[in-house]
Each structure stands twice: as C-alpha cells, then as structure tokens.
Design an enzyme around this catalytic site. Sequence first.
Site: not given
Length: 251
Positions: A96, A166, A172, A212
């Site tokens: 991540h 991502e 975020g 998001s």
Amino acid sequence: MRRKIVVGNWKMNNSVAESVQLATDVLAALGEGFSGCEVGIAPTYLALDATEKVIAESEVQLVAQNCHYENDGAFTGEVSARMILAVGCSSVIIGHSERRQYFGETNATVNLRIKKALSEGLNVILCVGETLAERESGVMETVISSQVREGLDGIIDISAIVIAYEPVWAIGTGKTASSAQAEEVHLFIRTLVTGLYGQTASEKVRIQYGGSVKPSNAAELFAMPNIDGGLIGGASLNADDFAAIVKAASV
C-alpha cells in the site's frame, strides 16, 4: 468474465469493539445484495480475531493490511503471514502507498512479502500507483511498470494475486481519477501483465481501483472494462457507504 472484488481497508481506525460493531453494521447493510461481487474487510491486526467471529458465517472475507516476509524472529512490531492466516485471513494487502511512503517499503520488500504470503496459502492484493509529481512529470508509466515487474519478480503463478491501482494523489484527498484516467492506467497494467504472463493470465487477473471511491462515483468507475472493483479506504468506515459501493460492483 472477471468477478468484481471490493475490499474495505479500515487502516488505523476503530478499537476492537468499534470494529466488531462496524463489521456487524456492514453485514446488515449488505444484506443479500452482493452475490455478484467478492467482498472483504481489513481491520487492524488487533481486531482481526474479533472481526472474524462476526463475519465467519457470511461470504465476507477477512483481509489483513500487511504481513512480514519471515515466519517469526526478532522483528519488533511485525506480524507474519502464518499469524494472520491462523486468525482466519484469506487475503493480505501488500505494498500500500502508505506503507511505501511512511514505512520505507520498497519494490524488493513488497516482493518478499508477496512470496511469503503466497507460500502460506494467502491471496494477495498488490498495490501500485504514482504520486502527483510522478504523474505530472510524465514518469507514471515507468513508476507503475517498476512496481508491477519488481513486485512480481520470480512469481510464476499470479492466479492468487489481485492488483490494486491507487493513484497516491487521490488517496484520502477527496480527489478521484476520472473513470477515463483510471481505465487508461488499468489497461496499461493489464498490458504489462500480458507481457509478463501471457494473454490468458492477463484476462483473468483482477485490477481494483483505490482512490477516494465513493457511492457517488463507484458505478461509473466499475463500468469501465478493466476496472474490477475497488480497494476502499474512508468510505469503508461507513457501513451504508461501503454497502452502496459493493452493490454498485454487484450489478
């Protein structure tokens, strides 16, 4: 046809009691409305065992947020693949962007963690993605290519691997890649997989979008031909929002 997969990454949120409540609420909100979609939730390590008890009789899978590349030893603060497997995890998130950004994860250590997780029988969600600076400077494809190639180095069979794209600039932040932007990168990743593993493997591998995702944009994103679900952060902390995203992927 690839079955979509939606995983809620709860990150460093919720006490054990709060995690149990959220898992309970998620099951209630989902009802019977996700038969067309694979669903997982990833609480903190401390809440894995308690959360597993809540979802044990459901189709929702237990996912860990990370694992180490050794079985045991002097690695203070780490948790092994065997440990998360023992509490009921079927999958683990590896690489991540927050692990890369804040904890020094590299493509090499990501590769080691993936190999260990696979060897223990876990499914893996490999995260890749570029920063805003990398996108604007024109090196996005180079960065993602390196993350994919080096992350999967030496791995012959990717049938137990999901790739999550991502864009770091959209995590975020409330910003979201447009469906066209996301689809472009997903197609690029699938093309990379074709070069590494062949057409059959690339047609089967699922590529999630994580950046998001919200109930308001999930359906548009999931309608893209190379977007196979989502790795959901903030919205997964609200049971109704998460359920709405899952249902958008279940159509």
